[in-house]
Design an enzyme around this catalytic site. Sequence first.
Site, mmCIF file in Angstrom:
data_model
loop_
_atom_site.group_PDB
_atom_site.id
_atom_site.type_symbol
_atom_site.label_atom_id
_atom_site.label_comp_id
_atom_site.label_asym_id
_atom_site.label_seq_id
_atom_site.Cartn_x
_atom_site.Cartn_y
_atom_site.Cartn_z
ATOM 1 N N ARG A 107 0.808 -1.243 0.000
ATOM 2 C CA ARG A 107 0.000 0.000 0.000
ATOM 3 C C ARG A 107 0.831 1.279 0.000
ATOM 4 N NH1 ARG A 107 -3.018 -2.795 4.025
ATOM 5 N NH2 ARG A 107 -4.647 -4.027 3.008
ATOM 6 N N LYS B 176 2.843 11.131 -11.629
ATOM 7 C CA LYS B 176 1.931 10.269 -12.394
ATOM 8 C C LYS B 176 2.661 8.958 -12.633
ATOM 9 C CE LYS B 176 -1.263 13.189 -15.015
ATOM 10 N NZ LYS B 176 -1.711 13.618 -16.364
ATOM 11 N N GLU C 194 8.500 16.994 -25.655
ATOM 12 C CA GLU C 194 7.905 17.481 -24.391
ATOM 13 C C GLU C 194 8.515 18.833 -23.995
ATOM 14 O OE1 GLU C 194 5.283 15.889 -23.220
ATOM 15 O OE2 GLU C 194 5.604 13.695 -23.163
ATOM 16 N N LYS D 16 7.059 22.501 -15.163
ATOM 17 C CA LYS D 16 6.217 21.365 -14.733
ATOM 18 C C LYS D 16 6.012 21.376 -13.227
ATOM 19 C CE LYS D 16 4.996 16.609 -15.078
ATOM 20 N NZ LYS D 16 5.078 15.316 -15.704
ATOM 21 N N GLU E 70 -4.566 16.983 -11.088
ATOM 22 C CA GLU E 70 -5.204 17.320 -12.353
ATOM 23 C C GLU E 70 -6.683 17.651 -12.232
ATOM 24 O OE1 GLU E 70 -3.449 15.272 -15.761
ATOM 25 O OE2 GLU E 70 -5.460 15.174 -16.626
ATOM 26 N N ARG F 209 -3.309 21.355 -14.414
ATOM 27 C CA ARG F 209 -2.361 20.286 -14.774
ATOM 28 C C ARG F 209 -2.713 19.674 -16.131
ATOM 29 N NH1 ARG F 209 0.789 15.607 -11.335
ATOM 30 N NH2 ARG F 209 1.835 14.778 -13.190
ATOM 31 N N ASN G 209 -1.096 18.105 -20.895
ATOM 32 C CA ASN G 209 -1.559 17.077 -21.828
ATOM 33 C C ASN G 209 -1.684 17.614 -23.261
ATOM 34 O OD1 ASN G 209 -3.689 14.369 -21.850
ATOM 35 N ND2 ASN G 209 -2.143 14.519 -20.264
ATOM 36 N N HIS H 97 -1.532 15.359 -26.324
ATOM 37 C CA HIS H 97 -1.652 13.978 -25.844
ATOM 38 C C HIS H 97 -3.000 13.338 -26.182
ATOM 39 C CE1 HIS H 97 1.984 15.077 -23.740
ATOM 40 N NE2 HIS H 97 2.113 13.870 -23.234
ATOM 41 N N HIS I 227 -1.908 10.090 -27.627
ATOM 42 C CA HIS I 227 -2.203 8.793 -27.006
ATOM 43 C C HIS I 227 -3.040 7.918 -27.953
ATOM 44 C CE1 HIS I 227 -1.480 10.051 -22.500
ATOM 45 N NE2 HIS I 227 -0.368 9.832 -23.166
ATOM 46 N N HIS J 223 6.562 7.627 -27.553
ATOM 47 C CA HIS J 223 5.612 8.553 -26.930
ATOM 48 C C HIS J 223 5.869 9.994 -27.402
ATOM 49 C CE1 HIS J 223 3.040 10.445 -23.947
ATOM 50 N NE2 HIS J 223 4.062 11.183 -23.554
HETATM 51 N N1 NAD Z 1 4.601 10.176 -15.657
HETATM 52 C C1 NAD Z 1 4.609 11.188 -16.483
HETATM 53 O O1 NAD Z 1 4.329 12.324 -16.134
HETATM 54 C C2 NAD Z 1 5.022 10.962 -17.908
HETATM 55 C C3 NAD Z 1 5.357 12.053 -18.726
HETATM 56 C C4 NAD Z 1 5.771 11.815 -20.016
HETATM 57 C C5 NAD Z 1 5.872 10.517 -20.495
HETATM 58 N N2 NAD Z 1 5.557 9.482 -19.680
HETATM 59 C C6 NAD Z 1 5.739 8.101 -20.136
HETATM 60 O O2 NAD Z 1 7.127 7.894 -20.370
HETATM 61 C C7 NAD Z 1 7.282 6.892 -21.368
HETATM 62 C C8 NAD Z 1 8.279 7.348 -22.396
HETATM 63 O O3 NAD Z 1 9.515 7.575 -21.762
HETATM 64 P P1 NAD Z 1 10.879 7.581 -22.574
HETATM 65 O O4 NAD Z 1 10.741 8.400 -23.771
HETATM 66 O O5 NAD Z 1 11.948 7.880 -21.611
HETATM 67 O O6 NAD Z 1 10.969 6.086 -23.117
HETATM 68 P P2 NAD Z 1 11.671 4.772 -22.531
HETATM 69 O O7 NAD Z 1 11.562 4.706 -21.080
HETATM 70 O O8 NAD Z 1 11.148 3.638 -23.346
HETATM 71 O O9 NAD Z 1 13.203 5.007 -22.903
HETATM 72 C C9 NAD Z 1 13.555 5.160 -24.251
HETATM 73 C C10 NAD Z 1 14.677 4.204 -24.689
HETATM 74 O O10 NAD Z 1 15.918 4.723 -24.248
HETATM 75 C C11 NAD Z 1 16.662 3.712 -23.546
HETATM 76 N N3 NAD Z 1 17.501 4.428 -22.602
HETATM 77 C C12 NAD Z 1 17.137 5.013 -21.441
HETATM 78 N N4 NAD Z 1 18.148 5.726 -20.950
HETATM 79 C C13 NAD Z 1 19.182 5.579 -21.793
HETATM 80 C C14 NAD Z 1 20.496 6.095 -21.838
HETATM 81 N N5 NAD Z 1 20.933 6.980 -20.941
HETATM 82 N N6 NAD Z 1 21.303 5.738 -22.852
HETATM 83 C C15 NAD Z 1 20.847 4.886 -23.818
HETATM 84 N N7 NAD Z 1 19.607 4.394 -23.852
HETATM 85 C C16 NAD Z 1 18.786 4.745 -22.843
HETATM 86 C C17 NAD Z 1 15.589 2.835 -22.964
HETATM 87 O O11 NAD Z 1 16.101 1.560 -22.648
HETATM 88 C C18 NAD Z 1 14.583 2.808 -24.116
HETATM 89 O O12 NAD Z 1 14.997 1.884 -25.090
HETATM 90 C C19 NAD Z 1 5.920 6.620 -21.932
HETATM 91 O O13 NAD Z 1 5.422 5.423 -21.400
HETATM 92 C C20 NAD Z 1 5.098 7.798 -21.452
HETATM 93 O O14 NAD Z 1 3.742 7.480 -21.319
HETATM 94 C C21 NAD Z 1 5.135 9.682 -18.414
HETATM 95 O O1 LIG Z 2 2.355 15.137 -15.922
HETATM 96 C C1 LIG Z 2 1.337 15.342 -16.585
HETATM 97 O O2 LIG Z 2 0.286 15.715 -16.057
HETATM 98 C C2 LIG Z 2 1.326 15.117 -18.049
HETATM 99 O O3 LIG Z 2 0.279 15.165 -18.658
HETATM 100 C C3 LIG Z 2 2.638 14.881 -18.719
HETATM 101 C C4 LIG Z 2 2.522 14.069 -19.985
HETATM 102 O O4 LIG Z 2 3.656 14.404 -20.788
HETATM 103 C C5 LIG Z 2 2.598 12.572 -19.762
HETATM 104 O O5 LIG Z 2 2.680 11.903 -20.989
HETATM 105 C C6 LIG Z 2 1.523 11.957 -18.893
HETATM 106 O O6 LIG Z 2 1.852 10.640 -18.534
HETATM 107 C C7 LIG Z 2 0.173 11.901 -19.548
HETATM 108 O O7 LIG Z 2 -0.741 11.660 -18.564
HETATM 109 P P1 LIG Z 2 -2.166 10.993 -18.801
HETATM 110 O O8 LIG Z 2 -2.874 11.304 -17.522
HETATM 111 O O9 LIG Z 2 -2.784 11.649 -19.986
HETATM 112 O O10 LIG Z 2 -1.935 9.546 -19.022
HETATM 113 ZN ZN ZN Z 3 3.857 13.019 -22.433
#
Ligand code: NAD
Ligand SMILES: O=C(O)C(=O)C[C@@H](O)[C@H](O)[C@H](O)COP(=O)(O)O
Ligand code: ZN
Length: 361
Positions: A121, A143, A185, A227, A237, A241, A245, A248, A252, A265
Site C-alpha cells: 500500500r 503520475k 515534451e 512542470k 489534475e 495540470r 496534456n 496527448h 495517445h 511517446h
Molecule cells: N509520468 C509522467 O508524467 C510521464 C510524462 C511523459 C511521459 N511518460 C511516459 O514515459 C514513457 C516514455 O519515456 P521515454 O521516452 O523515456 O521512453 P523509454 O523509457 O522507453 O526510454 C527510451 C529508450 O531509451 C533507452 N535508454 C534510457 N536511458 C538511456 C540512456 N541513458 N542511454 C541509452 N539508452 C537509454 C531505454 O532503454 C529505451 O529503449 C511513456 O510510457 C510515457 O507514457 C510519463
Molecule cells: O504530468 C502530466 O500531467 C502530463 O500530462 C505529462 C505528460 O507528458 C505525460 O505523458 C503523462 O503521462 C500523460 O498523462 P495521462 O494522464 O494523460 O496519461
Molecule cells: Zn507526455
Amino acid sequence: MMKTLEVDLGNRSYPIYIGTDLIDQPELFNACEKATSIYIVTNTTVAPLYSERLTKTLEKFGKPVRIIALPDGESYKDWKNLQLIFDDLLKFGADRQTMLVALGGGVIGDMTGFAAASFMRGIRFIQVPTTLLAQVDSSVGGKTGINHPLGKNMIGAFHQPVAVIADLNTLKTLPPRELSAGLAEVVKHGAIADAQFLDWIEANAKALLACDTDAMGHAVLRSCEIKSAVVSADEREGGIRATLNFGHTFGHAIEAGMGYGEWLHGEAVGCGMVLGADLSCRLKRISKADVERLTKIIHSMNLPIVPPKFGVKRYMELMQVDKKTEGGQIRYVILEKIGKAQIESAPDALVKETLSATGAA
Ligand SMILES: NC(=O)c1ccc[n+]([C@@H]2O[C@H](COP(=O)([O-])OP(=O)(O)OC[C@H]3O[C@@H](n4cnc5c(N)ncnc54)[C@H](O)[C@@H]3O)[C@@H](O)[C@H]2O)c1
Ligand SMILES: O=C(O)C(=O)C[C@@H](O)[C@H](O)[C@H](O)COP(=O)(O)O
Ligand SMILES: [Zn+2]
C-alpha cells in the site's frame, strides 16, 4: 555545477537535482539512509550502462542493494512486467521501509512509481531519469502507471517520488531518435507556458539536437521549473495540470492505435501537438502563422508531423477513452496563444476538419 529545484507539495515536497555525474554522489540519495533495503529497477538496456555505478553509490548506505532489470520497451509497460517487480520484492524480503530507485526512461519511472504506490500500500521511491523525456517530464509530478491495450496509462496512481536526480551525462548515450522524442515534451512546455522559452528552443535547435550539455541543462531546468509549478498548483489534475496534456489527446490515440512502441511517446506527442495547434486555429485562437511555426519547430526536431491515417471514426473511438473525457465529451488542450493553454471541448465537426487537413483521415 548542480541546480536544485523543489516541487512544493507540503509534506510530500521533494528536490529535483540537475547536473553532471550526479549518480556518483551518495549525498543526493540521503533519503536511503532509513531504508532497510534498496532495489534499483531498470531495464536490460540501461542496466549495463549505469547500474554498476549507481550500485556503488547506493552501497555506501550499508543496506542490501538489488537490481531488477525488466525487458526494454513501451510494449512491456503492462501488468505482467509490473508483476515481475512485485515477484522480486517479495522473493527477497522487501518491507515497508524498502526504497525503490527507478533508473531509466519514462517507462521504467512510471512502472517503478506504480510498484512503489501499490506495494504494501505504498513505499518510497527515487527517480533517476536517464532519457531526456524522463528528465524534462516523466520523473516529475508523480503520475505513475501502466498501459492497457485499449488506452494509454489507464491503470495507475498519483505517487510522488522522494527525490529526482537528473544526471545530464547519461544523455550522452541516448540514441538520436530518443533525444528527439524528449524534445517534443520540451517544445510542449514552451508552447503551453512560456513563449520566450519556445523562442529559445527555436534558436537553439541545433545545440539541442547535438545534445550539447549546456543546452540540455537549460532545457531540463526550464522544463522542470514549468512542470513543478503546475504540479505544485494542481497535483491531481483538477484543472491547470491538464494543460501538460497538450498534444496527448491525439498522441495517445496514435500510440494505442499503432500498438504501443511503434511510434515513441514523444513522436506521438510531437505529431499530436501539430493536430492540437490546427484545432486551436480552427477555434480562432492561434493564427495560421502560429500553427506553421510550431509545426516547423516540431519538424526541425526530427519528429513526425503527419499522423497515421486511421480515419475519423477510429480516432474518435480512441480519443473517447482519454482521461480528460467527461460525460462522453472529449476535451482537448487548446492554445489560447503561444505560451498559454486551456482545456475545453470542441465541436466534432472542427475536430474532423483537423483530422482531414493534417492527413489523419
Ligand atoms: N509520468 C509522467 O508524467 C510521464 C510524462 C511523459 C511521459 N511518460 C511516459 O514515459 C514513457 C516514455 O519515456 P521515454 O521516452 O523515456 O521512453 P523509454 O523509457 O522507453 O526510454 C527510451 C529508450 O531509451 C533507452 N535508454 C534510457 N536511458 C538511456 C540512456 N541513458 N542511454 C541509452 N539508452 C537509454 C531505454 O532503454 C529505451 O529503449 C511513456 O510510457 C510515457 O507514457 C510519463
Ligand atoms: O504530468 C502530466 O500531467 C502530463 O500530462 C505529462 C505528460 O507528458 C505525460 O505523458 C503523462 O503521462 C500523460 O498523462 P495521462 O494522464 O494523460 O496519461
Ligand atoms: Zn507526455
